[in-house]
Design an enzyme around this catalytic site. Structure first.
Site, PDB file in Angstrom:
ATOM      1  N   ASP A 180       0.788  -1.251   0.000  1.00 26.64           N
ATOM      2  CA  ASP A 180       0.000   0.000   0.000  1.00 26.64           C
ATOM      3  C   ASP A 180       0.818   1.299   0.000  1.00 26.64           C
ATOM      4  O   ASP A 180       0.526   2.214   0.783  1.00 26.64           O
ATOM      5  CB  ASP A 180      -0.959   0.006   1.210  1.00 26.64           C
ATOM      6  CG  ASP A 180      -1.997  -1.114   1.137  1.00 26.64           C
ATOM      7  OD1 ASP A 180      -2.008  -1.881   0.166  1.00 26.64           O
ATOM      8  OD2 ASP A 180      -2.808  -1.217   2.097  1.00 26.64           O
ATOM      9  N   LYS A 212      -7.075  -5.028  -3.031  1.00 25.46           N
ATOM     10  CA  LYS A 212      -7.806  -5.558  -1.867  1.00 25.46           C
ATOM     11  C   LYS A 212      -8.717  -4.486  -1.306  1.00 25.46           C
ATOM     12  O   LYS A 212      -8.482  -3.295  -1.519  1.00 25.46           O
ATOM     13  CB  LYS A 212      -6.834  -6.057  -0.804  1.00 25.46           C
ATOM     14  CG  LYS A 212      -5.901  -4.976  -0.307  1.00 25.46           C
ATOM     15  CD  LYS A 212      -4.892  -5.506   0.677  1.00 25.46           C
ATOM     16  CE  LYS A 212      -4.010  -4.411   1.205  1.00 25.46           C
ATOM     17  NZ  LYS A 212      -4.718  -3.352   1.937  1.00 25.46           N
ATOM     18  N   CYS A 248      -1.834  -2.882   7.609  1.00 26.32           N
ATOM     19  CA  CYS A 248      -1.724  -3.788   6.460  1.00 26.32           C
ATOM     20  C   CYS A 248      -0.410  -4.562   6.420  1.00 26.32           C
ATOM     21  O   CYS A 248      -0.395  -5.717   6.013  1.00 26.32           O
ATOM     22  CB  CYS A 248      -1.992  -3.031   5.176  1.00 26.32           C
ATOM     23  SG  CYS A 248      -3.743  -2.543   5.084  1.00 26.32           S
TER      24      CYS A 248
HETATM   25  C1  VGL Z   1      -4.627   0.476   5.721  1.00 28.93           C
HETATM   26  C2  VGL Z   1      -6.256   1.205   7.149  1.00 28.93           C
HETATM   27  C3  VGL Z   1      -7.215   1.085   6.167  1.00 28.93           C
HETATM   28  C4  VGL Z   1      -3.188   0.143   5.518  1.00 28.93           C
HETATM   29  C5  VGL Z   1      -5.563   0.339   4.724  1.00 28.93           C
HETATM   30  O1  VGL Z   1      -2.719   0.129   4.357  1.00 28.93           O
HETATM   31  O2  VGL Z   1      -2.500  -0.101   6.524  1.00 28.93           O
HETATM   32  N1  VGL Z   1      -4.988   0.893   6.939  1.00 28.93           N
HETATM   33  N2  VGL Z   1      -6.851   0.656   4.950  1.00 28.93           N
END
Ligand code: VGL
Ligand code: ZN
Length: 205
Positions: A16, A114, A159
């Site tokens: 991410d 995702k 994540c």
């Molecule tokens: C994430 C919160 C919501 C992350 C993704 O990438 O850690 N955290 N969506």
């Protein structure tokens, strides 16, 4: 220069590294963008490089805005368990959902999206938060004869943590490179992540 002595059977899992998790993003992780040069350096050293992309539809059930009278960073009970509610972030096709513009995409062989199912959030690259719905990543890595997974990216305490836990659970030796991660740190979540990963035997370097 960050050096990792990668084996042929190692995979780099880049979690991410998207605009919304960097400074000025909708769910900014403090210093999130500082991981980018390190991730780029690492990506040239692995024969298997996979990235995840948080990829929510507008109105996703993990957004506080989808639940009347719930503030961002509060929690609610979902059918699959406790869920933190987030500011709207990483909406499909938005600028915030794009990878950071300095992330060198040419090294990335596969992108696992995702969080695209409205009714369930997905922190991990392997399983959604219901712990049942699979992304198929485990099969992909096993078919490529990957034995060890090296996790980097954002956010360390969400994540990255859950991806590393699942990588371990799926039978991969698992390493988290802390210098190439940054945390949101919600009520001690960074410390909790380190504790949980250490308890499993995931190596944090
Ligand atoms: C994430 C919160 C919501 C992350 C993704 O990438 O850690 N955290 N969506
Ligand atoms: Zn998300």
């Amino acid at each position: 220069m960050i050096q990792f002595n990668a084996r042929a059977s190692d995979a780099l899992l880049i979690i991410d590294v998207q605009n919304d998790f960097c400074t000025a993003g909708a769910l900014a992780v403090p210093e999130g963008e500082t991981v980018v040069p390190l991730v780029n350096q690492l990506a040239t050293q692995f024969s298997t490089v996979i990235a995840t992309q948080d990829w929510h539809p507008a109105g996703h059930s993990s957004f506080a805005s989808s639940h009347a009278a719930h503030e961002p960073f509060s929690t609610i009970k979902m059918p699959y368990g406790e869920q933190t509610l987030w500011p709207d972030h990483c909406i499909q096709n938005s600028h915030g959902a794009e990878f950071h513009s300095d992330l060198e995409l040419e090294h990335i062989q596969c992108i696992v999206r995702k969080g695209f199912r409205n009714e369930v959030d997905s922190y991990s690259a392997f399983y959604e938060n219901d712990k049942k719905t699979t992304t198929g990543l485990s099969g992909l890595l096993h078919e490529r004869n990957v034995k060890r997974v090296v996790c980097v990216g954002l956010a360390y305490d969400f994540c990255v943590r859950f991806s590393a836990e699942d990588a371990h659970q799926e039978g991969f030796e698992t390493i988290v490179l802390a210098d190439a991660c940054r945390a949101i740190d919600l009520e001690g979540s960074a410390e909790a992540a380190t504790q949980a990963l250490s308890d499993l035997g995931v190596s944090i370097r």
